[in-house]
Design a protein around this motif. Structure first.
Motif, PDB file in Angstrom:
ATOM      1  N   LEU A  17       0.825  -1.203   0.000  1.00  0.00           N
ATOM      2  CA  LEU A  17       0.000   0.000   0.000  1.00  0.00           C
ATOM      3  C   LEU A  17       0.863   1.259   0.000  1.00  0.00           C
ATOM      4  O   LEU A  17       0.566   2.228  -0.704  1.00  0.00           O
ATOM      5  CB  LEU A  17      -0.946  -0.002   1.205  1.00  0.00           C
ATOM      6  N   GLN A  18       1.968   1.248   0.763  1.00  0.00           N
ATOM      7  CA  GLN A  18       2.846   2.413   0.817  1.00  0.00           C
ATOM      8  C   GLN A  18       3.501   2.658  -0.540  1.00  0.00           C
ATOM      9  O   GLN A  18       3.650   3.806  -0.968  1.00  0.00           O
ATOM     10  CB  GLN A  18       3.916   2.229   1.901  1.00  0.00           C
ATOM     11  N   ASP A  19       3.872   1.595  -1.236  1.00  0.00           N
ATOM     12  CA  ASP A  19       4.423   1.749  -2.584  1.00  0.00           C
ATOM     13  C   ASP A  19       3.404   2.405  -3.511  1.00  0.00           C
ATOM     14  O   ASP A  19       3.759   3.262  -4.332  1.00  0.00           O
ATOM     15  CB  ASP A  19       4.847   0.398  -3.172  1.00  0.00           C
ATOM     16  N   CYS A  23       4.075   6.060  -5.260  1.00  0.00           N
ATOM     17  CA  CYS A  23       4.084   6.153  -6.723  1.00  0.00           C
ATOM     18  C   CYS A  23       2.932   7.002  -7.246  1.00  0.00           C
ATOM     19  O   CYS A  23       2.799   7.184  -8.456  1.00  0.00           O
ATOM     20  CB  CYS A  23       4.012   4.755  -7.336  1.00  0.00           C
ATOM     21  N   GLY A  24       2.101   7.492  -6.359  1.00  0.00           N
ATOM     22  CA  GLY A  24       0.961   8.295  -6.773  1.00  0.00           C
ATOM     23  C   GLY A  24      -0.073   7.488  -7.535  1.00  0.00           C
ATOM     24  O   GLY A  24      -0.789   8.018  -8.379  1.00  0.00           O
ATOM     25  N   SER A  25      -0.163   6.227  -7.229  1.00  0.00           N
ATOM     26  CA  SER A  25      -1.106   5.344  -7.908  1.00  0.00           C
ATOM     27  C   SER A  25      -2.536   5.787  -7.643  1.00  0.00           C
ATOM     28  O   SER A  25      -2.893   6.181  -6.544  1.00  0.00           O
ATOM     29  CB  SER A  25      -0.906   3.911  -7.419  1.00  0.00           C
ATOM     30  N   GLU A  26      -3.348   5.724  -8.670  1.00  0.00           N
ATOM     31  CA  GLU A  26      -4.771   6.026  -8.539  1.00  0.00           C
ATOM     32  C   GLU A  26      -5.573   4.759  -8.261  1.00  0.00           C
ATOM     33  O   GLU A  26      -6.783   4.732  -8.429  1.00  0.00           O
ATOM     34  CB  GLU A  26      -5.272   6.703  -9.814  1.00  0.00           C
ATOM     35  N   ALA A  39      -3.997   4.954   0.717  1.00  0.00           N
ATOM     36  CA  ALA A  39      -3.764   5.737   1.934  1.00  0.00           C
ATOM     37  C   ALA A  39      -4.864   5.519   2.960  1.00  0.00           C
ATOM     38  O   ALA A  39      -4.608   5.436   4.163  1.00  0.00           O
ATOM     39  CB  ALA A  39      -3.650   7.222   1.592  1.00  0.00           C
ATOM     40  N   ALA A  40      -6.103   5.397   2.492  1.00  0.00           N
ATOM     41  CA  ALA A  40      -7.223   5.200   3.407  1.00  0.00           C
ATOM     42  C   ALA A  40      -7.183   3.831   4.065  1.00  0.00           C
ATOM     43  O   ALA A  40      -7.695   3.651   5.168  1.00  0.00           O
ATOM     44  CB  ALA A  40      -8.545   5.372   2.663  1.00  0.00           C
TER      45      ALA A  40
END
Length: 65
Positions: A17-19, A23-26, A39-40
């Motif tokens: 999840l942190q990766d 990486c700004g993954s959507e 993040a949630a």
């Protein structure tokens, strides 16, 4: 290969999840309505609770000896 503990599994999930966050993954890991993203869902407090529980179990077992 060592057994996969709950704590180790949570560490793997948290790293993944942190990766995604870094990486700004959507990537949405829930549904589009709730907008639950990485993040949630980051379960750091849950990991800390599991770690504390494991520590208490080890202390209890040590006191039985």
């Amino acid at each position: 290969m060592p057994a996969l503990t709950t704590e180790a599994a949570m560490d793997i999930l948290i790293d993944w999840l942190q990766d995604n966050i870094d990486c700004g993954s959507e990537l949405l890991v829930d549904n589009d309505e709730d907008k639950a993203d990485s993040a949630a869902l980051l379960p750091q407090q849950a990991r800390n609770d599991v770690r504390d529980l494991r520590h208490l179990q080890l202390l209890r077992n040590a006191n039985k000896l």
